[in-house]
Design a protein around this motif. Structure first.
Motif, PDB file in Angstrom:
ATOM      1  N   GLU A  48     -10.728   0.258   5.079  1.00  0.00           N
ATOM      2  CA  GLU A  48     -10.174  -1.079   5.034  1.00  0.00           C
ATOM      3  C   GLU A  48     -10.419  -1.792   6.358  1.00  0.00           C
ATOM      4  OE1 GLU A  48      -8.913  -2.279   2.313  1.00  0.00           O
ATOM      5  OE2 GLU A  48      -8.818  -0.438   1.142  1.00  0.00           O
ATOM      6  N   THR A  49     -10.400  -3.111   6.312  1.00  0.00           N
ATOM      7  CA  THR A  49     -10.550  -3.897   7.532  1.00  0.00           C
ATOM      8  C   THR A  49      -9.202  -4.372   8.061  1.00  0.00           C
ATOM      9  OG1 THR A  49     -10.903  -5.878   6.175  1.00  0.00           O
ATOM     10  CG2 THR A  49     -12.855  -4.671   6.913  1.00  0.00           C
ATOM     11  N   ASP A  50      -8.219  -4.487   7.196  1.00  0.00           N
ATOM     12  CA  ASP A  50      -6.899  -4.943   7.615  1.00  0.00           C
ATOM     13  C   ASP A  50      -6.022  -3.748   7.972  1.00  0.00           C
ATOM     14  OD1 ASP A  50      -7.635  -7.562   7.115  1.00  0.00           O
ATOM     15  OD2 ASP A  50      -6.943  -7.471   5.037  1.00  0.00           O
ATOM     16  N   THR A  51      -5.292  -3.876   9.080  1.00  0.00           N
ATOM     17  CA  THR A  51      -4.382  -2.818   9.480  1.00  0.00           C
ATOM     18  C   THR A  51      -3.154  -2.836   8.589  1.00  0.00           C
ATOM     19  OG1 THR A  51      -5.134  -2.987  11.770  1.00  0.00           O
ATOM     20  CG2 THR A  51      -3.030  -1.898  11.392  1.00  0.00           C
ATOM     21  N   LYS A  52      -2.784  -1.690   8.091  1.00  0.00           N
ATOM     22  CA  LYS A  52      -1.633  -1.578   7.206  1.00  0.00           C
ATOM     23  C   LYS A  52      -0.384  -1.189   7.999  1.00  0.00           C
ATOM     24  CE  LYS A  52      -4.574   0.139   3.460  1.00  0.00           C
ATOM     25  NZ  LYS A  52      -4.894   1.303   2.621  1.00  0.00           N
ATOM     26  N   HIS A  64       0.837  -1.199   0.000  1.00  0.00           N
ATOM     27  CA  HIS A  64       0.000   0.000   0.000  1.00  0.00           C
ATOM     28  C   HIS A  64       0.868   1.244   0.000  1.00  0.00           C
ATOM     29  CE1 HIS A  64      -3.596  -2.321   0.755  1.00  0.00           C
ATOM     30  NE2 HIS A  64      -2.982  -2.926   1.733  1.00  0.00           N
ATOM     31  N   PRO A  65       0.759   2.115  -0.988  1.00  0.00           N
ATOM     32  CA  PRO A  65       1.498   3.378  -0.946  1.00  0.00           C
ATOM     33  C   PRO A  65       0.955   4.276   0.147  1.00  0.00           C
ATOM     34  CG  PRO A  65      -0.045   3.392  -2.772  1.00  0.00           C
ATOM     35  CD  PRO A  65      -0.086   1.995  -2.190  1.00  0.00           C
ATOM     36  N   GLN A  69      -6.182   4.591  11.065  1.00  0.00           N
ATOM     37  CA  GLN A  69      -6.707   3.345  10.511  1.00  0.00           C
ATOM     38  C   GLN A  69      -7.878   2.774  11.285  1.00  0.00           C
ATOM     39  OE1 GLN A  69      -4.049   0.441   8.824  1.00  0.00           O
ATOM     40  NE2 GLN A  69      -2.288   1.749   9.221  1.00  0.00           N
ATOM     41  N   THR A  70      -8.034   3.170  12.535  1.00  0.00           N
ATOM     42  CA  THR A  70      -9.151   2.654  13.327  1.00  0.00           C
ATOM     43  C   THR A  70      -9.751   3.795  14.144  1.00  0.00           C
ATOM     44  OG1 THR A  70      -7.817   2.118  15.281  1.00  0.00           O
ATOM     45  CG2 THR A  70      -7.974   0.423  13.552  1.00  0.00           C
TER      46      THR A  70
END
Length: 516
Positions: free
Chosen positions: A227-231, A216-217, A268-269
């Motif tokens: 998104e559901t997945d933490t980057k 992911h840039p 992110q959350t």
């Protein structure tokens, strides 16, 4: 209730096609009569304007394009006389490459104290010709700029998570910390009531500036909230930032009056956003989840539930926003045309009934949509770097009056971004006193809001209705929003405000109502 003023596009007092501080001052009675409590003004500091003022070359002055320090003082004085508070934009993640510190860093060379104020690093690979890490810019492309070789053949790169003319500061350097404390005091001493902290999540980077371990840039950090997945994001939301905001909170609390700061924190959350508004940190953070919610009753209801579930543990007040200077206007985002405007009106009515602070973006009270600015007239640096991402569409100046551009904005010619001729029916003048206009809807809703918002409980009860209907109760007011395709029955009670016409006692699609 906070109204965002995009300084370039609000009102032009000297007729040069660019908005300015005297123009804002002239229009302050309009904001008072609209019913807002405060205005947030985008950056007006000296700047080369490569990113519309978010590339600051001097944090303690006013760009001559926008006026003088005396004009800023006059604006603050007049706003306070009218009972309006003033929030100004603070840009602490990066400076302009024309800031004296960066010019000193370029002159001083590698390893100097001057360069330690920013994030200079040697390149990688043979001949040091590759960037120091794999980070990408929010505006597209690599996040590093290579400097010309020095007399000894050495060279370095500097980090810019945005445009190359916006070098990122090194917030682990105590000089940076001290400088911005002085900036805060300078504007607080002049009477500002608060700050909107730009890129509040981005000040500290991973200390080692390690590679990002994902595909992911970094330019996708906005969309990451969906998104559901933490980057893996070593350039954003590092834990050290919270100690800084505790310092700033103590500084704000040391001043008389109710001084505040609101974070632009794309995290992110929801829980990580809530960390910015713990009791000893900043007072508010933008609730971008509401902005990103779909036109769907379930999605909107879930957003309300998540907001309170996240903020209740830290005792923070929620914020709500549907548009700003970086995103597609919500009338366009919801479909555009009559349908988009109807949905925008309904979503706004639901938002204004919720507890906490709502942030309005200039022109949304007129039902303005995003504009397709011709390519040759676009000015957003993101457009020049990618050919795809651009924000000029939501920055076209305000139409105030008249039958043709520039619609009373200032001067006699098109302003810095051209205004569409079809806005003649959407000017403030054209909508004032016009029954059913979007402007009069906002005025009425904000007036009614004042009658219950300060005394109504913070609790919001989501009511069980059809899947296509968002319904909630807050104190004496019940809100119903029909996101479906068929009219729905209304609960009993007096209609206080409705975003569109009611039909035979029913709520049509794309419409909302307050019932008391």
């Amino acid at each position: 209730m906070v109204y965002q003023v995009y300084v370039r596009s609000f009102a032009d007092a000297n007729g040069d096609g660019l908005g300015d501080l005297p123009g804002i001052t002239k229009r302050l009675p309009y904001l008072r009569d609209l019913g807002v409590d405060a205005l947030w003004i985008t950056p007006f500091y000296p700047s080369p304007q490569h990113d519309a003022g978010y590339d600051v070359s001097d944090y303690l002055d006013v760009d001559p394009r926008f006026g003088t320090l005396a004009d800023a003082d006059a604006l603050l004085t007049r706003a306070h006389q009218l009972g309006l508070r003033v929030v100004v934009d603070l840009v602490p993640n990066h400076t302009s490459d024309q800031h004296e510190w960066f010019q000193q860093a370029l002159a001083a060379g590698p390893g100097s104290p001057e360069r330690d104020r920013f994030l200079f690093r040697k390149g990688r690979g043979r001949g040091r010709t590759q960037p120091p890490n794999n980070w990408t810019s929010v505006f597209g492309g690599i996040a590093w700029e290579k400097l010309p070789e020095g007399p000894d053949g050495s060279t370095e790169w500097y980090l810019h998570l945005f445009d190359r003319t916006q070098p990122d500061l090194n917030w682990r350097n105590p000089e940076v910390r001290a400088m911005f404390a002085d900036v805060l005091r300078f504007w607080l001493d002049r009477g500002v009531d608060g700050f909107r902290v730009d890129v509040a999540h981005g000040l500290f980077k991973d200390k080692a500036l390690r590679d990002q371990r994902s595909a992911h840039p970094s330019s996708q950090h906005v969309e990451s909230m969906l998104e559901t997945d933490t980057k893996d994001e070593p350039m954003w939301d590092q834990p050290e930032v919270h100690d800084l905001y505790r310092e700033w909170r103590r500084l704000l609390d040391s001043y008389d009056g109710d001084r505040m700061a609101v974070a632009e924190a794309w995290t992110q959350t929801p829980a990580r956003t809530a960390a910015f508004v713990r009791p000893d940190e900043l007072q508010q953070a933008f609730n971008f989840a509401w902005l990103l919610a779909k036109w769907d009753a379930g999605d909107l209801a879930d957003c309300i539930r998540r907001t309170f579930a996240t903020l209740d543990p830290v005792g923070a007040s929620p914020t709500w926003v549907l548009s700003n200077h970086d995103v597609v206007r919500h009338a366009t985002r919801y479909g555009g045309g009559k349908v988009g405007v109807a949905r925008a009106r309904a979503a706004t009515l639901a938002m204004l009934a919720l507890p906490g602070s709502a942030y309005l973006y200039q022109g949304e009270e007129l039902g303005l949509e995003s504009v397709d600015v011709p390519e040759e007239l676009r000015q957003d640096p993101a457009w020049f770097r990618t050919g795809k991402v651009w924000r000029d569409h939501c920055r076209v100046p305000m139409p105030w009056s008249g039958a043709r551009p520039p619609f009373g904005f200032g001067g006699r010619k098109q302003p810095w971004l051209p205004m569409p001729s079809e806005w003649a029916a959407l000017t403030v003048q054209a909508q004032t006193g016009k029954r059913g206009s979007t402007l009069e809807l906002y005025r009425k809703a904000l007036k009614v809001r004042r009658t219950f918002a300060t005394s109504a409980p913070r609790e919001v009860e989501i009511l069980d209705r059809a899947r296509s209907v968002l319904a909630f109760r807050r104190g004496p007011v019940t809100v119903v929003l029909n996101a479906g395709k068929r009219p729905v029955a209304l609960p009993k009670g007096k209609v206080l405000v409705n975003s569109g016409r009611l039909a035979d006692g029913k709520l049509p699609p794309d419409t909302a109502v307050w019932i008391g």
